[in-house]
Write a protein that holds these residues in place. Structure first.
Motif, mmCIF file in Angstrom:
data_model
loop_
_atom_site.group_PDB
_atom_site.id
_atom_site.type_symbol
_atom_site.label_atom_id
_atom_site.label_comp_id
_atom_site.label_asym_id
_atom_site.label_seq_id
_atom_site.Cartn_x
_atom_site.Cartn_y
_atom_site.Cartn_z
ATOM 1 N N THR A 158 0.825 -1.195 0.000
ATOM 2 C CA THR A 158 0.000 0.000 0.000
ATOM 3 C C THR A 158 0.862 1.249 0.000
ATOM 4 O OG1 THR A 158 -0.053 0.096 2.396
ATOM 5 C CG2 THR A 158 -1.769 -1.205 1.322
ATOM 6 N N LEU A 504 -6.608 -5.969 -4.798
ATOM 7 C CA LEU A 504 -6.380 -4.818 -5.667
ATOM 8 C C LEU A 504 -6.834 -3.503 -5.080
ATOM 9 C CD1 LEU A 504 -7.493 -6.327 -9.106
ATOM 10 C CD2 LEU A 504 -5.187 -6.221 -8.128
ATOM 11 N N TRP A 565 -7.323 3.274 -2.893
ATOM 12 C CA TRP A 565 -6.290 2.958 -3.874
ATOM 13 C C TRP A 565 -6.742 1.751 -4.692
ATOM 14 C CZ3 TRP A 565 -1.978 5.781 -4.869
ATOM 15 C CH2 TRP A 565 -1.568 6.715 -3.897
ATOM 16 N N TYR A 566 -6.452 1.806 -5.993
ATOM 17 C CA TYR A 566 -6.780 0.692 -6.895
ATOM 18 C C TYR A 566 -5.556 0.362 -7.726
ATOM 19 C CZ TYR A 566 -8.719 -1.848 -10.883
ATOM 20 O OH TYR A 566 -8.955 -2.782 -11.861
ATOM 21 N N ARG A 567 -5.126 -0.905 -7.671
ATOM 22 C CA ARG A 567 -3.968 -1.372 -8.434
ATOM 23 C C ARG A 567 -4.456 -2.021 -9.731
ATOM 24 N NH1 ARG A 567 -4.043 -2.747 -3.394
ATOM 25 N NH2 ARG A 567 -2.593 -1.745 -1.961
ATOM 26 N N LYS A 570 -0.293 -5.135 -12.217
ATOM 27 C CA LYS A 570 0.581 -5.711 -11.209
ATOM 28 C C LYS A 570 1.238 -6.962 -11.776
ATOM 29 C CE LYS A 570 0.758 -7.479 -6.484
ATOM 30 N NZ LYS A 570 2.024 -6.786 -6.252
ATOM 31 N N THR A 575 4.058 -2.472 -9.927
ATOM 32 C CA THR A 575 2.647 -2.170 -9.680
ATOM 33 C C THR A 575 2.343 -0.746 -10.114
ATOM 34 O OG1 THR A 575 2.558 -3.659 -7.769
ATOM 35 C CG2 THR A 575 0.855 -1.972 -7.914
ATOM 36 N N GLU A 577 -0.741 1.973 -9.644
ATOM 37 C CA GLU A 577 -1.959 2.170 -8.880
ATOM 38 C C GLU A 577 -2.418 3.618 -8.980
ATOM 39 O OE1 GLU A 577 -0.908 0.947 -4.973
ATOM 40 O OE2 GLU A 577 0.233 2.758 -4.512
ATOM 41 N N GLY A 579 -5.055 6.542 -6.937
ATOM 42 C CA GLY A 579 -5.736 6.833 -5.691
ATOM 43 C C GLY A 579 -6.524 8.115 -5.771
#
Length: 614
Positions: A158, A504, A565-567, A570, A575, A577, A579
């Protein structure tokens, strides 16, 4: 079994026909045999590790009341080490990990790995595995032996883990006995706010305009990549019990005189952290020296670096009421009771933040004139290799103590601090030094409502002369009528709930609060100190009026925020992401002549982040 599996391919090699010079067919056949041998060796290694885990699981069930408890791991956890690897943050190589991390080999009857990840170590007195190293889902977050508390080290990749200085599990290089690990991210963040604060994604709440300022009535958009981060960790195992590591962490958060916001946006490279750490799992002793997060910063497990409990916010100032500092320190930590009870003592750099705006300036920076005509020196401007910032007089470092407890459910801390504001009051030909004693105490807790899925965080700190340890940077002290330091009461606290509905997505919500006390006096019809009720606030509601002392006499700041947050990418490449965060802050000034004005700030934060080493 190993003899049978290994000898079959070997006999094939011995029985291969003799090769004539230049016989390409024979060379191809030999290469194919080598490939088969290597493949079978990998399969054998996987089978051996699997069998060892099964044996350990069965034996740990038989010794559930004894040996498993001694090592801080429940029997069912030992039986499902692979599943717990991702969710609980205890890294044990599964078959998939073995190919990436390196070939296992037997050393002294125990399995070890050529890669940096932790391993179950077999061959003890009762043949139950211990965990030689525990990591926060990343191999370099190493501290020898941590108790499982349902919270554990950072178990997810994160923004909060990165803010805490955690590094990724890619970008690992071995130089002899030393492992080098790269970390950091590329960050593109922006904020849209209903006030013009000119501070980007870093909130400086004391500069939030009141209604008398034109900036109060204008919206503002600002974006930057200046908080992109780079970190490097060097780690080496001294022996089977002790590890030494060094961490550098940098970003571009500093603003130089040459920063050009109209054209180049050339922000300055700055040091965030630079420290060495020594950990000994035999004596259960840990030492840190250098610039790191203050030991007052709430933690997640034990009292160790890179496991600080910081909000996952895009907002670079994190959260109003958050307790933290990054500064030089010498930290000594000892753990007990199978790594569940931790005690720490930290000697840290002191930097008293004074409020002296109500006094007349002296002949140089760091000097003010009190009503009796004496000159009070509270600090001096930096010279030489330092910049022009004010460096306060300090007679002693801050002394911080902490106790942390990691039962099977949750993480709990209590802490205390001593601080010693110091100045000198001078008249022509003579002077006198004054030292005050400040300090306070507090604590924090993390409650894993659903372990590794939903957690509640609570933290707070209260005392005198410690306002600078809160994100709002309310003052530590002002001056008494005789010029001596007058430590101000300080209170700060945060509460949050964080959810990880799937691998995710992270969702969070926080509330933070910080306030400063008041200390004042009046002489000759003039008001001095901090929070004086005689200060003129009559113009705080009229645009372009200069009669408003509210901005330099903040009583409290409150912030409520939610975000996610969204990944969306990956893999082995890292990664990517995105946010988003909504924040609302309310700032209240101390009451004065004209009332107790307040102001507010609403913000929408947006962020895209590439973490190549995660």
């Amino acid at each position: 079994m190993g003899t049978v599996l290994a000898s079959g391919p070997l006999l094939l090699c011995l029985g291969a026909p003799a090769m004539a010079a230049g016989d390409e067919a024979s060379l191809d056949a030999l290469e194919q045999q080598i490939a088969r041998i290597q493949s079978e060796q990998k399969a054998l290694q996987k089978a051996l590790v699997s069998v060892q885990k099964q044996i350990a699981a069965h034996r740990s069930v038989a010794h559930a009341g004894g040996a498993a408890a001694h090592h801080g791991l429940a029997a069912h956890q030992l039986a499902s080490l692979d599943a717990a690897d991702h969710e609980a943050g205890i890294a044990v190589h599964s078959a998939d990990h073995e190919e990436e991390a390196g070939v296992h080999h037997l050393v002294g009857g125990r399995f070890h790995t050529g890669g940096p990840d932790a391993q179950p170590v077999f061959g003890g007195a009762d043949d139950t595995p211990t965990v030689e190293s525990v990591v926060g889902h990343r191999a370099e977050d190493v501290i020898s032996r941590l108790a499982e508390n349902g919270v554990g080290p950072h178990s997810r990749e994160t923004a909060g883990a990165q803010a805490a200085g955690a590094l990724g599990d890619h970008g690992v290089f071995h130089l002899g006995p030393v492992t080098l690990i790269l970390g950091g991210f590329l960050d593109a963040s922006a904020v849209e706010s209903n006030r013009h604060t000119a501070s980007g994604t870093f909130n400086f709440w004391q500069a939030t305009p009141f209604r008398n300022e034109p900036r109060y009535h204008t919206d503002n958009f600002e974006g930057s990549a200046r908080y992109s981060r780079l970190s490097l960790m060097a780690r080496g195992n001294i022996d089977s019990y002790s590890t030494i590591s060094g961490v550098f962490e940098m970003d571009f958060g500093a603003g130089a005189d040459t920063t050009d916001a109209y054209e180049s946006n050339s922000y300055a490279f700055r040091m965030r952290q630079a420290y060495l750490a020594y950990d000994n799992s035999k004596e259960n002793f840990h030492f840190l020296a250098g610039q790191a997060w203050s030991m007052l910063t709430p933690g997640r497990v034990g009292i160790i670096p890179r496991q600080e409990s910081l909000p996952e916010t895009i907002e670079s100032s994190m959260l109003a009421g958050q307790t933290w500092a990054r500064q030089l320190q010498f930290r000594f930590v000892k753990d007990f009771l199978n790594h569940r009870l931790w005690t720490g003592l930290s000697i840290e750099n002191s930097a008293t933040l004074y409020s002296t705006g109500s006094f007349s300036n002296g002949t140089s920076d760091g000097q003010v004139i009190i009503p009796g005509g004496q000159t009070v020196t509270v600090g001096s401007s930096g010279v030489g290799l330092t910049n022009d910032a004010l460096f306060p007089n300090e007679i002693a470092p801050d002394v911080i103590g902490k106790i942390a407890w990691d039962p099977h459910w949750g993480h709990y801390e209590v802490e205390g601090i001593l601080h010693f504001p110091h100045d000198r009051v001078s008249t022509l030909g003579s002077g006198q030094n004054h030292t005050a004693v400040g300090g306070g105490g507090g604590g924090s807790m993390i409650l894993p409502v659903i372990p590794h899925k939903v957690e509640v965080r609570l933290a707070g700190l209260a005392g005198y002369g410690i306002g600078r340890y809160g994100s709002v940077l309310l003052p530590d002290a002002t001056l008494k009528a005789n010029g001596a330091p007058s430590p101000l009461f300080s209170l700060q606290g945060t509460a949050g709930i964080i959810a990880h509905p799937n691998p995710l997505i992270d969702v969070y919500g926080y509330f933070g609060y910080q306030q400063a006390g008041r200390s004042y006096f009046s002489e000759g019809g003039q008001a001095y100190g901090y929070g004086n009720p005689a200060y003129n606030n009559t113009g705080c509601y009229t645009e372009l009026s200069g009669n408003c002392a509210a901005g330099s006499n903040i009583h409290s700041v409150m912030e409520a925020t939610i975000g996610a947050w969204y990944r969306f990418f990956k893999g082995r490449y890292g990664t990517v992401e995105a946010g988003v965060q909504l924040a609302y802050s309310r700032i209240h000034a101390w009451d004065g002549n004209g009332g107790a004005p307040d102001t507010s700030l609403s913000e929408l934060f947006m962020d895209f982040r590439y973490l190549p080493f995660q």
